[in-house]
Design a protein around this motif. Structure first.
Motif, PDB file in Angstrom:
ATOM      1  N   MET A  98       2.557   2.983 -10.550  1.00  0.00           N
ATOM      2  CA  MET A  98       2.552   1.635 -11.110  1.00  0.00           C
ATOM      3  C   MET A  98       2.887   1.703 -12.598  1.00  0.00           C
ATOM      4  O   MET A  98       2.403   2.600 -13.306  1.00  0.00           O
ATOM      5  N   PRO A  99       3.715   0.783 -13.100  1.00  0.00           N
ATOM      6  CA  PRO A  99       4.024   0.778 -14.537  1.00  0.00           C
ATOM      7  C   PRO A  99       2.774   0.533 -15.378  1.00  0.00           C
ATOM      8  O   PRO A  99       1.829  -0.126 -14.940  1.00  0.00           O
ATOM      9  N   GLU A 100       2.788   1.047 -16.578  1.00  0.00           N
ATOM     10  CA  GLU A 100       1.623   0.925 -17.457  1.00  0.00           C
ATOM     11  C   GLU A 100       1.309  -0.521 -17.817  1.00  0.00           C
ATOM     12  O   GLU A 100       0.168  -0.839 -18.178  1.00  0.00           O
ATOM     13  N   ASP A 101       2.311  -1.413 -17.732  1.00  0.00           N
ATOM     14  CA  ASP A 101       2.071  -2.811 -18.091  1.00  0.00           C
ATOM     15  C   ASP A 101       1.678  -3.677 -16.892  1.00  0.00           C
ATOM     16  O   ASP A 101       1.624  -4.902 -16.997  1.00  0.00           O
ATOM     17  N   THR A 102       1.379  -3.054 -15.760  1.00  0.00           N
ATOM     18  CA  THR A 102       0.957  -3.809 -14.578  1.00  0.00           C
ATOM     19  C   THR A 102      -0.378  -4.504 -14.864  1.00  0.00           C
ATOM     20  O   THR A 102      -1.277  -3.892 -15.464  1.00  0.00           O
ATOM     21  N   PRO A 103      -0.545  -5.774 -14.476  1.00  0.00           N
ATOM     22  CA  PRO A 103      -1.839  -6.448 -14.672  1.00  0.00           C
ATOM     23  C   PRO A 103      -2.984  -5.626 -14.091  1.00  0.00           C
ATOM     24  O   PRO A 103      -2.880  -5.089 -12.981  1.00  0.00           O
ATOM     25  N   SER A 104      -4.061  -5.539 -14.843  1.00  0.00           N
ATOM     26  CA  SER A 104      -5.178  -4.681 -14.450  1.00  0.00           C
ATOM     27  C   SER A 104      -5.765  -5.071 -13.100  1.00  0.00           C
ATOM     28  O   SER A 104      -6.237  -4.213 -12.343  1.00  0.00           O
ATOM     29  N   VAL A 105      -5.711  -6.373 -12.771  1.00  0.00           N
ATOM     30  CA  VAL A 105      -6.272  -6.813 -11.492  1.00  0.00           C
ATOM     31  C   VAL A 105      -5.548  -6.147 -10.326  1.00  0.00           C
ATOM     32  O   VAL A 105      -6.166  -5.807  -9.307  1.00  0.00           O
ATOM     33  N   LYS A 106      -4.244  -5.912 -10.477  1.00  0.00           N
ATOM     34  CA  LYS A 106      -3.472  -5.297  -9.389  1.00  0.00           C
ATOM     35  C   LYS A 106      -3.730  -3.793  -9.315  1.00  0.00           C
ATOM     36  O   LYS A 106      -3.803  -3.222  -8.221  1.00  0.00           O
ATOM     37  N   GLY A 123      10.041   1.438 -16.396  1.00  0.00           N
ATOM     38  CA  GLY A 123      11.374   1.919 -16.052  1.00  0.00           C
ATOM     39  C   GLY A 123      11.413   3.306 -15.448  1.00  0.00           C
ATOM     40  O   GLY A 123      12.497   3.822 -15.153  1.00  0.00           O
ATOM     41  N   LYS A 124      10.240   3.926 -15.219  1.00  0.00           N
ATOM     42  CA  LYS A 124      10.190   5.289 -14.696  1.00  0.00           C
ATOM     43  C   LYS A 124       9.556   5.368 -13.310  1.00  0.00           C
ATOM     44  O   LYS A 124       9.213   6.453 -12.836  1.00  0.00           O
ATOM     45  N   ARG A 125       9.408   4.226 -12.637  1.00  0.00           N
ATOM     46  CA  ARG A 125       8.685   4.217 -11.366  1.00  0.00           C
ATOM     47  C   ARG A 125       9.328   5.115 -10.317  1.00  0.00           C
ATOM     48  O   ARG A 125       8.653   5.909  -9.653  1.00  0.00           O
ATOM     49  N   GLU A 126      10.639   4.954 -10.127  1.00  0.00           N
ATOM     50  CA  GLU A 126      11.320   5.710  -9.083  1.00  0.00           C
ATOM     51  C   GLU A 126      11.255   7.214  -9.357  1.00  0.00           C
ATOM     52  O   GLU A 126      11.051   8.015  -8.441  1.00  0.00           O
ATOM     53  N   GLU A 127      11.416   7.576 -10.627  1.00  0.00           N
ATOM     54  CA  GLU A 127      11.386   8.999 -11.009  1.00  0.00           C
ATOM     55  C   GLU A 127      10.024   9.620 -10.691  1.00  0.00           C
ATOM     56  O   GLU A 127       9.938  10.708 -10.119  1.00  0.00           O
ATOM     57  N   TYR A 128       8.957   8.927 -11.049  1.00  0.00           N
ATOM     58  CA  TYR A 128       7.609   9.430 -10.774  1.00  0.00           C
ATOM     59  C   TYR A 128       7.353   9.492  -9.272  1.00  0.00           C
ATOM     60  O   TYR A 128       6.713  10.444  -8.780  1.00  0.00           O
TER      61      TYR A 128
END
Length: 315
Positions: A98-106, A123-128
């Motif tokens: 999950m990206p670092e800026d994802t809402p904490s509730v999710k 922008g690094k989701r697929e790579e991770y």
């Protein structure tokens, strides 16, 4: 490129029947009588969004020895929760990027289903996710770029066609395009005279621009991330774009203020809590961009940050 068919979607409906709620079509009593509106409240799914349909269909299609190795997913939230929930149901590991800026509730909800959450730079989701697949041997379940995911999401369209066979317009939020691809395929097959419109935020209108140009276009992540509709920041893949070109009659874009107003209308007049992404289809209706006639709008999710919800509802 082979596209998903109505038979694929009907088969998916059999697989997800015991897991996904068959959400009703709710009449909007406050709507314009010349443009009667029915709301498809996918925010009422167990994980708060339509993504549960594609996740369960995809996991059900895996051979048991493959599925037992676990699953990897990358998502800003709703697909993450759906895959985590489905993995817990099947008793298998889930690794979610999950990206670092994802809402904490999710993020918190995804962890609550037993998934191992890995936060990554934007922008690094697929790579991770690719690294996790290599390290764990688990199977990647993409958020939209897969026929089984598209077929699963299309089951929402089957339900609309059954409940309102004379529907004239269907409004579907567009991000990566999996929901619109599946729903559009179902509606096109079962309600051939209906018009199908995808809806995007103006600040993330890459699909709108691409469909007008006849080819996919790339918007920088920073541009797409300007919208409060965090679930609509992805871009269509080659697979979903091919579906959209075939089944969508047009695109409608909505402003940030129009999204906020739709959230307020849904909360105060239809008693539905929605996230910004989930309110976009109703925002398109409210701005008057929809032709006269019977309209169905999909409210795709309700996993909104409580602080954001308070600010929007009290504005």
């Amino acid at each position: 490129m082979e596209l998903v068919t109505i038979d694929d979607i009907k088969a998916a409906a059999d697989r997800v029947r015991d897991f996904a709620v068959r959400t009703p079509l709710l009449p909007a009593t406050w709507a314009d009588p010349d443009r009667p509106l029915w709301i498809k409240p996918e925010n009422l799914q167990p994980i708060g969004a339509f993504k549960i349909r594609g996740a369960f269909n995809t996991l059900a299609r895996l051979d048991e020895p493959v599925r037992a190795r676990g699953v990897v997913a990358y998502s800003s939230g709703n697909h993450a929760q759906a895959v985590a929930y489905a993995a817990r149901t099947y008793g298998i590991p889930a690794y979610i990027v999950m990206p670092e800026d994802t809402p904490s509730v999710k993020v918190e909800k995804t962890r609550s289903y037993g998934a191992e959450v890995v936060l990554c730079p934007v922008g690094k989701r697929e790579e991770y996710a690719d690294d996790l697949v290599e390290k764990t041997g688990a199977v990647l379940v993409p958020p939209f770029d897969h026929p089984d995911v598209i077929a699963g999401q299309g089951t929402a369209g089957l339900e609309i066609a059954f409940d309102l066979p004379d529907v004239e317009t269907v409004l579907v939020p567009v991000s990566g395009g999996g929901l619109a691809s599946g729903v559009g395929t179902a509606i096109r097959a079962l309600c051939p005279h209906a018009r199908i419109y995808g809806v995007e935020p103006e600040l993330a209108a890459d699909a709108t621009e691409g469909l007008a140009a006849g080819h996919r276009v790339d918007w920088p992540v920073a541009d797409r991330n300007r919208t409060i509709a965090d679930g609509l920041r992805s871009q269509p893949s080659d697979l979903t774009f091919a579906h959209l070109r075939k089944v969508v009659d047009g695109m409608i874009t909505v402003t940030e203020d129009e999204i906020r107003e739709a959230m307020r209308v849904l909360a105060y007049k239809s008693h539905l809590v929605t996230e910004p992404s989930g309110a976009t289809a109703v925002a398109a209706y409210l701005k008057g961009a929809v032709p006269a006639g019977r309209t169905a709008a999909i409210v795709s999710g309700g996993n909104v940050n409580p602080q954001m919800l308070r600010e929007i509802l009290t504005a």
